[in-house]
Motif scaffolding. Structure first.
Motif, mmCIF file in Angstrom:
data_model
loop_
_atom_site.group_PDB
_atom_site.id
_atom_site.type_symbol
_atom_site.label_atom_id
_atom_site.label_comp_id
_atom_site.label_asym_id
_atom_site.label_seq_id
_atom_site.Cartn_x
_atom_site.Cartn_y
_atom_site.Cartn_z
ATOM 1 N N PRO A 245 52.738 43.947 36.281
ATOM 2 C CA PRO A 245 51.360 44.278 36.639
ATOM 3 C C PRO A 245 51.279 44.818 38.056
ATOM 4 N N SER A 246 50.076 45.238 38.446
ATOM 5 C CA SER A 246 49.877 45.625 39.842
ATOM 6 C C SER A 246 48.420 45.454 40.234
ATOM 7 N N ALA A 247 48.237 45.288 41.541
ATOM 8 C CA ALA A 247 46.902 45.233 42.138
ATOM 9 C C ALA A 247 46.840 46.259 43.253
ATOM 10 N N ASN A 248 45.752 47.002 43.317
ATOM 11 C CA ASN A 248 45.506 47.945 44.409
ATOM 12 C C ASN A 248 44.324 47.410 45.209
ATOM 13 N N ILE A 249 44.604 46.920 46.396
ATOM 14 C CA ILE A 249 43.596 46.226 47.190
ATOM 15 C C ILE A 249 43.233 47.074 48.403
ATOM 16 N N GLY A 250 41.942 47.179 48.689
ATOM 17 C CA GLY A 250 41.544 47.990 49.825
ATOM 18 C C GLY A 250 40.266 47.541 50.477
ATOM 19 N N VAL A 251 39.784 48.379 51.340
ATOM 20 C CA VAL A 251 38.574 48.103 52.107
ATOM 21 C C VAL A 251 37.341 48.155 51.219
ATOM 22 N N ASP A 252 37.323 49.096 50.305
ATOM 23 C CA ASP A 252 36.112 49.356 49.523
ATOM 24 C C ASP A 252 36.234 48.999 48.050
ATOM 25 N N GLY A 253 37.200 48.178 47.690
ATOM 26 C CA GLY A 253 37.312 47.778 46.295
ATOM 27 C C GLY A 253 38.717 47.363 45.929
ATOM 28 N N ALA A 254 38.900 47.068 44.646
ATOM 29 C CA ALA A 254 40.201 46.660 44.125
ATOM 30 C C ALA A 254 40.328 47.153 42.693
ATOM 31 N N MET A 284 43.512 40.230 38.565
ATOM 32 C CA MET A 284 42.102 40.535 38.807
ATOM 33 C C MET A 284 41.271 39.251 38.881
ATOM 34 N N LEU A 285 41.514 38.338 37.952
ATOM 35 C CA LEU A 285 40.766 37.081 37.957
ATOM 36 C C LEU A 285 41.039 36.280 39.228
ATOM 37 N N ALA A 286 42.290 36.270 39.668
ATOM 38 C CA ALA A 286 42.605 35.573 40.922
ATOM 39 C C ALA A 286 41.851 36.196 42.082
ATOM 40 N N HIS A 287 41.773 37.520 42.101
ATOM 41 C CA HIS A 287 41.031 38.233 43.152
ATOM 42 C C HIS A 287 39.554 37.867 43.123
ATOM 43 N N LEU A 288 39.025 37.631 41.927
ATOM 44 C CA LEU A 288 37.607 37.280 41.780
ATOM 45 C C LEU A 288 37.331 35.801 42.068
ATOM 46 N N GLY A 291 40.895 31.383 39.957
ATOM 47 C CA GLY A 291 42.312 31.052 39.996
ATOM 48 C C GLY A 291 42.791 30.257 38.801
ATOM 49 N N LYS A 292 41.988 29.346 38.303
ATOM 50 C CA LYS A 292 42.393 28.521 37.161
ATOM 51 C C LYS A 292 42.590 29.383 35.922
ATOM 52 N N ALA A 293 41.650 30.283 35.670
ATOM 53 C CA ALA A 293 41.768 31.168 34.512
ATOM 54 C C ALA A 293 42.956 32.112 34.671
ATOM 55 N N ALA A 294 43.171 32.601 35.885
ATOM 56 C CA ALA A 294 44.302 33.493 36.148
ATOM 57 C C ALA A 294 45.620 32.794 35.840
ATOM 58 N N ALA A 295 45.762 31.571 36.326
ATOM 59 C CA ALA A 295 46.994 30.817 36.096
ATOM 60 C C ALA A 295 47.185 30.509 34.620
ATOM 61 N N SER A 296 46.095 30.244 33.916
ATOM 62 C CA SER A 296 46.205 29.917 32.488
ATOM 63 C C SER A 296 46.712 31.113 31.690
ATOM 64 N N ILE A 297 46.306 32.319 32.077
ATOM 65 C CA ILE A 297 46.793 33.513 31.388
ATOM 66 C C ILE A 297 48.289 33.685 31.616
ATOM 67 N N GLU A 298 48.728 33.551 32.860
ATOM 68 C CA GLU A 298 50.155 33.724 33.132
ATOM 69 C C GLU A 298 50.988 32.685 32.389
ATOM 70 N N LYS A 299 50.522 31.444 32.360
ATOM 71 C CA LYS A 299 51.247 30.394 31.639
ATOM 72 C C LYS A 299 51.285 30.674 30.143
#
Length: 332
Positions: A245-254, A284-288, A291-299
């Motif tokens: 996966p990838s994340a593109n993080i910036g000043v005006d959005g992600a 994306m969920l972790a960014h929002l 974190g719990k939902a993000a970790a559950s998806i990866e697991k």
């Protein structure tokens, strides 16, 4: 509280993997209000551009997008939609985790790397011209601001995620102005983070070391071009682009997206691996702040791959894109 997210299906097989990722996100119970928008080659006939103004406006409004891969012509045609988005929203940090999962046959085990790639400068700034009919010129652009913010992002990421080491990747032995400045800034910023081990590596040596001893590395911070190359190399170490996966993080959005291409040759066949898109949705969920939902998806993804019962063709199975997504949902 609902999160508003722009959903961009993309080209080729993109709509298939993004539909799978969307379904997995919804299964976590997180309240997402999706706003669908479009980008890619298919938009040119209707809008005269692969990146319509409506899509840019949607991302400006939501601040977050989950995006499928889009095609980029080689040598001719329009410039990359991805590059245009990164410049439009100043998405300066491209974060690409590369992690081995039990059940995926690879040359190595226990790889857990993160590539932090500068996303807006270097040769990808697109400053090039024909000097004459036999000579082409491309400008390698580095700014102090660009170097400082990507390097600082890498160290802050390491602190936040409990990482131990940051390695700056460069070619300062040859490109003493551009890469030399990048390395000098990395060394100065490293002094502010004494709890994080720091070293540096020339990019060609880095590639050699990664295929020999990837376990020696943790967070790699790279200028744009080297980061593009090294991140694909690391994807190969852990099983391929379909898992990364990838994340593109910036000043005006992600913007969150799988790093693989649009795979037009298998579009509509429902056999593309949606893992990278699903894991991008987890980022994306972790960014929002979910974190719990993000970790559950990866697991859940890790469990499905480890069990080996429902795998797509590229992982040695026979499951469709949708069947793999359903297996992940069942494992949540």
């Amino acid at each position: 509280m609902a999160h508003h997210v722009t959903l961009i299906p993309g080209d080729g097989s993109g709509p298939e993997v993004i539909a799978a990722a969307k379904k997995v996100v919804e299964a976590t119970g997180v309240d997402i209000q999706w706003e669908e928008a479009h980008a890619g080659a298919a938009m040119i006939e209707k809008y005269g551009t692969p990146l319509p103004d409506e899509t840019i406006a949607s991302i400006r409004k939501t601040g977050v997008a989950l995006k499928g891969p889009v095609a980029t012509p080689v040598g001719t045609g329009f410039r990359s939609v991805n590059v245009a988005m990164r410049k439009t929203f100043d998405l300066y940090a491209n974060v690409r985790p590369a992690k081995t999962y039990p059940g995926v046959i690879t040359k190595f085990e226990n790889i857990d790397l993160v590539i932090v790639r500068e996303n807006t400068e270097d040769l990808y700034a697109g400053i090039e011209r024909m000097v004459d009919e036999d000579t082409a010129e491309s400008i390698k652009l580095f700014t102090r601001k660009g170097c400082e913010r990507i390097i600082r992002y890498a160290f802050e990421y390491a602190v936040r995620e409990g990482r131990k080491k940051v390695t700056a990747v460069h070619k300062a032995n040859i490109m003493k102005c551009t890469d030399g400045m990048f390395l000098d800034i990395a060394r100065e910023i490293a002094k502010e983070y004494p709890q994080i081990q720091f070293n540096d590596s020339i990019v060609d040596a880095m590639c050699m070391r990664l295929v020999m001893h990837p376990e020696d590395y943790d967070v790699l911070v790279c200028p744009n071009l080297y980061g593009d190359i090294v991140s694909d190399l690391c994807a190969g170490l852990v099983g391929g682009l379909g898992l990364t996966p990838s994340a593109n993080i910036g000043v005006d959005g992600a913007i969150f997206e799988p790093i693989h291409g649009s795979a037009p040759d298998i579009a509509g066949q429902h056999k593309i691996n949606p893992t990278a898109a699903i894991l991008s949705a987890s980022l994306m969920l972790a960014h929002l702040g979910e974190g719990k939902a993000a970790a559950s998806i990866e697991k859940a993804v890790e469990k499905v791959i480890d069990e080996g019962k429902v795998l797509t063709v590229d992982m040695g199975g026979t499951a469709s894109t949708e069947e793999f997504a359903e297996a992940v949902i069942s494992a949540l």
